[in-house]
Scaffold this active site. Structure first.
Site, PDB file in Angstrom:
ATOM      1  N   HIS A  23     -23.780 -14.657 -27.298  1.00  0.00           N
ATOM      2  CA  HIS A  23     -23.639 -14.534 -25.844  1.00  0.00           C
ATOM      3  C   HIS A  23     -23.319 -13.059 -25.553  1.00  0.00           C
ATOM      4  O   HIS A  23     -22.581 -12.428 -26.323  1.00  0.00           O
ATOM      5  CB  HIS A  23     -22.446 -15.362 -25.335  1.00  0.00           C
ATOM      6  CG  HIS A  23     -22.735 -16.790 -25.017  1.00  0.00           C
ATOM      7  ND1 HIS A  23     -21.825 -17.792 -25.280  1.00  0.00           N
ATOM      8  CD2 HIS A  23     -23.804 -17.397 -24.421  1.00  0.00           C
ATOM      9  CE1 HIS A  23     -22.325 -18.959 -24.866  1.00  0.00           C
ATOM     10  NE2 HIS A  23     -23.518 -18.742 -24.356  1.00  0.00           N
ATOM     11  N   CYS A  56     -14.362 -15.909 -22.945  1.00  0.00           N
ATOM     12  CA  CYS A  56     -15.043 -17.208 -22.893  1.00  0.00           C
ATOM     13  C   CYS A  56     -14.189 -18.244 -22.161  1.00  0.00           C
ATOM     14  O   CYS A  56     -14.715 -19.170 -21.543  1.00  0.00           O
ATOM     15  CB  CYS A  56     -15.323 -17.743 -24.297  1.00  0.00           C
ATOM     16  SG  CYS A  56     -16.345 -16.711 -25.326  1.00  0.00           S
TER      17      CYS A  56
HETATM   18  N1  ARG Z   1     -18.959 -23.269 -28.877  1.00  0.00           N
HETATM   19  C1  ARG Z   1     -19.384 -22.640 -27.653  1.00  0.00           C
HETATM   20  C2  ARG Z   1     -20.896 -22.481 -27.655  1.00  0.00           C
HETATM   21  O1  ARG Z   1     -21.452 -22.202 -28.686  1.00  0.00           O
HETATM   22  C3  ARG Z   1     -18.704 -21.316 -27.477  1.00  0.00           C
HETATM   23  C4  ARG Z   1     -18.946 -20.683 -26.136  1.00  0.00           C
HETATM   24  C5  ARG Z   1     -18.354 -19.326 -25.996  1.00  0.00           C
HETATM   25  N2  ARG Z   1     -18.441 -18.859 -24.679  1.00  0.00           N
HETATM   26  C6  ARG Z   1     -18.748 -17.602 -24.306  1.00  0.00           C
HETATM   27  N3  ARG Z   1     -18.642 -17.277 -23.072  1.00  0.00           N
HETATM   28  N4  ARG Z   1     -19.211 -16.740 -25.158  1.00  0.00           N
HETATM   29  O2  ARG Z   1     -21.548 -22.635 -26.659  1.00  0.00           O
END
Ligand code: ARG
Length: 283
Positions: A182, A276
């Site tokens: 991300h 996150c």
């Molecule tokens: N386990 C989640 C996923 O893979 C983690 C999300 C992390 N969020 C972020 N904003 N980077 O989607």
């Protein structure tokens, strides 16, 4: 005036001007936080999550925000949605306009209804996107443009739609490293038009875009990025940052910011960090 400290130059005149502007954040209580599936390189379903520790770390993050003068809204988690704590993925809010998220992975689509219901009560004009976008996981607002990540989750077709819905200029960026899937794991907005980032997480073309647009950026180390150091929030002066990201904290201080270390290590087991867990509500 500029002076070299560590790996990054310090702009003393800018440092004198760092001004905190309190924010409004949305956070989701991690009542049902867990790692039960694997949808990014950090997740291992056989690793135990200490839910009590996760809750304490989350409370610590929330009270840090409150102590800094921010407002924090809280949405309750939903059973069976262990990643719902990552509120940044719920949507993107700029200037009182909202584009809701549409998740790539079926494991997370059950988060869409509760988050959309929360947004709809506050922003009746909420836009439901046509293509996949994981909210502020891949969209970061710099104060003048929407940085938009793609490569792992958010569909580049959605970038144009989202920017048009929000009425803002768009800067598309391509992510290339599975550890930084991300945009908010590889880049942090520190103040209007100032960022910190990890170059190797981006394609060569996107690295060039970042160099041209942000010549004063802080360049993070891989070790700090691996601690989710770039998954930080800033009010323009106070940067809430992973406690383990030590070099980044020194570089932030040298650039006139005030690092506020918080340990959210339990959430790293799910591939997440401070940012996150935090969605900024702008307007
Ligand atoms: N386990 C989640 C996923 O893979 C983690 C999300 C992390 N969020 C972020 N904003 N980077 O989607």
């Amino acid at each position: 005036m500029s002076l070299a400290v560590g790996s990054n130059p310090v702009n003393l005149s800018a440092a004198a001007q760092r001004v905190a502007r309190p924010r409004t954040y949305l956070m989701c209580r991690p009542t049902y936080f867990d790692v039960t599936y694997e949808i990014n390189a950090w997740m291992h379903a056989d690793v135990e999550v200490d839910r009590e520790l996760a809750m304490r770390q989350w409370e610590d993050l929330r009270s840090t925000y409150l102590d800094l003068g921010n407002t924090v809204e809280v949405i309750e988690g939903v059973p069976g949605q262990p990643d719902m704590v990552f509120a940044a993925n719920a949507g993107t809010v700029v200037g009182g306009r909202v584009v809701a998220a549409k998740f790539l992975r079926p494991e997370r689509t059950g988060e869409e209804a509760p988050y959309r219901a929360w947004f709809a009560a506050r922003y009746p004009e909420m836009v439901i996107p046509e293509y996949v976008n994981e909210g502020e996981g891949d969209y970061l607002w710099t104060g003048s443009a929407l940085l938009a990540g793609s490569g792992f989750r958010t569909d580049p077709k959605e970038h144009t739609e989202t920017a048009a819905s929000l009425g803002v200029p768009l800067v598309p960026l391509e992510l290339v490293s599975p550890s930084f899937y991300h945009l908010d794991t590889a880049l942090a907005v520190l103040a209007d038009d100032q960022i910190a980032y990890l170059p190797e997480a981006f394609s060569h073309a996107s690295q060039q875009v970042l160099r041209d647009r942000f010549p004063d950026a802080i360049i993070a180390t891989r070790a700090d990025a691996d601690w989710f150091g770039l998954n930080a929030t800033s009010d323009g002066r106070n940067v809430v940052v992973a406690a383990q990201a030590e070099q980044l904290q020194r570089d932030l201080t040298a650039a006139g910011y005030r690092p506020v270390p918080v340990d959210v290590s339990e959430f790293r087991k799910a591939g997440g960090g401070i940012k996150c867990c935090t969605l900024e509500l702008r307007g």
